[in-house]
Motif scaffolding. Sequence first.
Motif, mmCIF file in Angstrom:
data_model
loop_
_atom_site.group_PDB
_atom_site.id
_atom_site.type_symbol
_atom_site.label_atom_id
_atom_site.label_comp_id
_atom_site.label_asym_id
_atom_site.label_seq_id
_atom_site.Cartn_x
_atom_site.Cartn_y
_atom_site.Cartn_z
ATOM 1 N N SER A 9 0.829 -1.210 0.000
ATOM 2 C CA SER A 9 0.000 0.000 0.000
ATOM 3 C C SER A 9 0.859 1.254 0.000
ATOM 4 N N GLU A 10 1.954 1.233 0.751
ATOM 5 C CA GLU A 10 2.828 2.401 0.805
ATOM 6 C C GLU A 10 3.630 2.577 -0.481
ATOM 7 N N LEU A 11 3.999 1.480 -1.114
ATOM 8 C CA LEU A 11 4.811 1.560 -2.339
ATOM 9 C C LEU A 11 3.973 1.847 -3.577
ATOM 10 N N ASN A 12 2.756 1.331 -3.606
ATOM 11 C CA ASN A 12 1.948 1.407 -4.826
ATOM 12 C C ASN A 12 0.594 2.101 -4.629
ATOM 13 N N GLY A 13 0.318 2.575 -3.420
ATOM 14 C CA GLY A 13 -0.955 3.225 -3.150
ATOM 15 C C GLY A 13 -1.959 2.246 -2.581
ATOM 16 N N PRO A 14 -2.936 2.743 -1.816
ATOM 17 C CA PRO A 14 -3.222 4.162 -1.551
ATOM 18 C C PRO A 14 -2.351 4.806 -0.485
ATOM 19 N N GLY A 15 -1.583 4.018 0.325
ATOM 20 C CA GLY A 15 -0.710 4.605 1.327
ATOM 21 C C GLY A 15 -1.489 5.166 2.502
ATOM 22 N N GLY A 16 -0.887 6.134 3.173
ATOM 23 C CA GLY A 16 -1.539 6.769 4.305
ATOM 24 C C GLY A 16 -1.382 6.028 5.617
ATOM 25 N N LEU A 17 -0.608 4.945 5.643
ATOM 26 C CA LEU A 17 -0.410 4.181 6.877
ATOM 27 C C LEU A 17 0.723 4.743 7.717
ATOM 28 N N ILE A 18 1.544 5.601 7.116
ATOM 29 C CA ILE A 18 2.666 6.235 7.806
ATOM 30 C C ILE A 18 2.384 7.727 7.895
ATOM 31 N N GLY A 19 2.579 8.325 9.069
ATOM 32 C CA GLY A 19 2.336 9.747 9.253
ATOM 33 C C GLY A 19 3.294 10.592 8.434
ATOM 34 N N LYS A 20 2.925 11.852 8.252
ATOM 35 C CA LYS A 20 3.776 12.759 7.470
ATOM 36 C C LYS A 20 5.139 12.958 8.116
ATOM 37 N N ASP A 21 5.200 12.788 9.439
ATOM 38 C CA ASP A 21 6.470 12.930 10.151
ATOM 39 C C ASP A 21 7.236 11.613 10.230
ATOM 40 N N GLY A 22 6.744 10.590 9.529
ATOM 41 C CA GLY A 22 7.415 9.283 9.531
ATOM 42 C C GLY A 22 7.015 8.386 10.689
ATOM 43 N N SER A 23 6.037 8.809 11.459
ATOM 44 C CA SER A 23 5.607 8.013 12.611
ATOM 45 C C SER A 23 4.645 6.911 12.180
ATOM 46 N N VAL A 24 4.640 5.835 12.967
ATOM 47 C CA VAL A 24 3.736 4.706 12.719
ATOM 48 C C VAL A 24 2.982 4.417 14.006
ATOM 49 N N ASN A 25 1.669 4.417 13.918
ATOM 50 C CA ASN A 25 0.832 4.040 15.058
ATOM 51 C C ASN A 25 0.786 2.512 15.110
#
Length: 562
Positions: free
Chosen positions: A380-396
């Motif tokens: 998802s992060e490499l090919n979309g839709p993404g959004g699993l990683i925060g803009k600051d690089g953080s991961v919940n």
Amino acid sequence: MASNSDTTSKVPEVARWVFWPAAIVVLVFVAFAIIFPDAAESLFAGIQAGIVSNFNWYYVLIAAFFVIFSLWVGFSRFGDIKLGKDDDEPEFSLGSWFSLLFAAGMGIGLVFYGVGEPLSHFANPRPGVEGTPSQLAQQALSQTYLHWGVHAWAIYVVVGLALAYAIHRRGRPVSMRWTLEPLLGKRVRGGWGNLIDVVALVGTLFGVATSLGLGVVQISAGLESAGIIEASEFVNIILILIITGAVLLSVLSGVAKGMKWLSNINLVLAAMIVVFILIVGPSQFLLRDFVQSIGAYLQSFIGLSFNTGAFSGEAGETWQAAWTTFYWGWWISWAPFVGIFIARISRGRTVRQFVAGVLLVPTLITFLWFSVLGGSALYSELNGPGGLIGKDGSVNVEGALFAMLNQLPAGTALTIGAITLIAVFFVTSADSGALVMSMIGSGGQVEPKRWIRAFFACVTSALAIALLLAGGLQALQTAAIIIALPFSVIMLLMCWATSIAFSREHQAYEKARRAAFVDRIGSHYGLDADDADDSVVPAGRMAIFRRRRPKGSSGEPSTQVF
């Protein structure tokens, strides 16, 4: 003469020099963490920094050593030793045994970190790791495989193998102390044995509490993702109390079959989630990813196994504490629980079968789990839709699973299924953990009293609450790292004791084999004893050659020995 009931009544319900010291240590810790949470959090941070700074290399080294030891003992001359009597057959079929091993390896931790860990390593790689997004994604899965693969199960092999040999081969009670009997002899019955069991019991308490703390944090995040309730510290405590009530109901009612039924349902539910994601997700990518990531893991296995972040400075120490050192500590503190479980189900297996099965089967299933869940998130992060990683690089980490599931068809149903999976894992883990801790605390009784099991279920939940109040995830990680330090010493002694026991058995077997063979050595070399001259006869362990002489005055033939 005393009646049978009188004799039975004299059997102590608990091993007082094991149960009470362990209970006091944990209850004091719980009281301190709940009453002074800020002070406890500060203390944990300081202790964790000290241990990681001074013992990071030690944790890495012993984890690698346990892998080497497991492979050596499993595939050496000791591999044919049976964990049971020589005529014992395996208690479970091969398929059932593999399923039970999978049940031991499948737990709250896999659900909690299934998506969050690969994403974390992708967004914030280990200091010194660089490359393109695709290379970072591959490195993320390799690093995750390291933490959940052979090293984890080698730690379990050390404890499980020593226990299985003591329980099934030597007929000892289900207690940690007997794993060191070949080394300590009769001293395991006294103070040294009590100390070993206390350390194992406290370690198991912290290990199970760590898993329960992770589980309730993720349940809370899942409920928030489903729009049911907002996650908070208060909600986490309420969830722990509710699920503990279910555990107590199970323990006090003695519904053992119900727990087995729940465990089987949980395994089926986990398999259904994986299969569903494989079907509706990027199927071909996930299957290729599974195969390729195994190769990448094997290729970098030695380098990853011995990495300590020595040239990465403070950033390397911080990363190591949050991930690798935490995992090695967690697995070591969890080892008594898993070790007793896999020892109990392995009667009749040989050492080689035990090591091969425990190392390979759960590891491959775990890799598939991370390849499907973590691979879907990375795709998802490499090919979309993404959004699993925060803009600051953080991961919940606790919420990443549900964010990924919401991107798939039937995301709401998957979220509910995942929450159910974690909740049942919580109940079964707490119930099984209470049983194992009760065995240790009662001196090895296979069926300890229900009040003892209820006590440990409550204490484990209280400990999980205390750790969450005293720093949340960081406190859970710190507790695992701290408690693993003393038990790791016991595990090293277990390796020594196991090698001594196996060497003695192998020597005894070889001596008996030679003794049975020596009287037939002539036929082995093509000599027919019936046709040979009677001047060659066996006598003890050597042949005495005799030559007949004329009878002496006594009428008996004299004998000359050459």
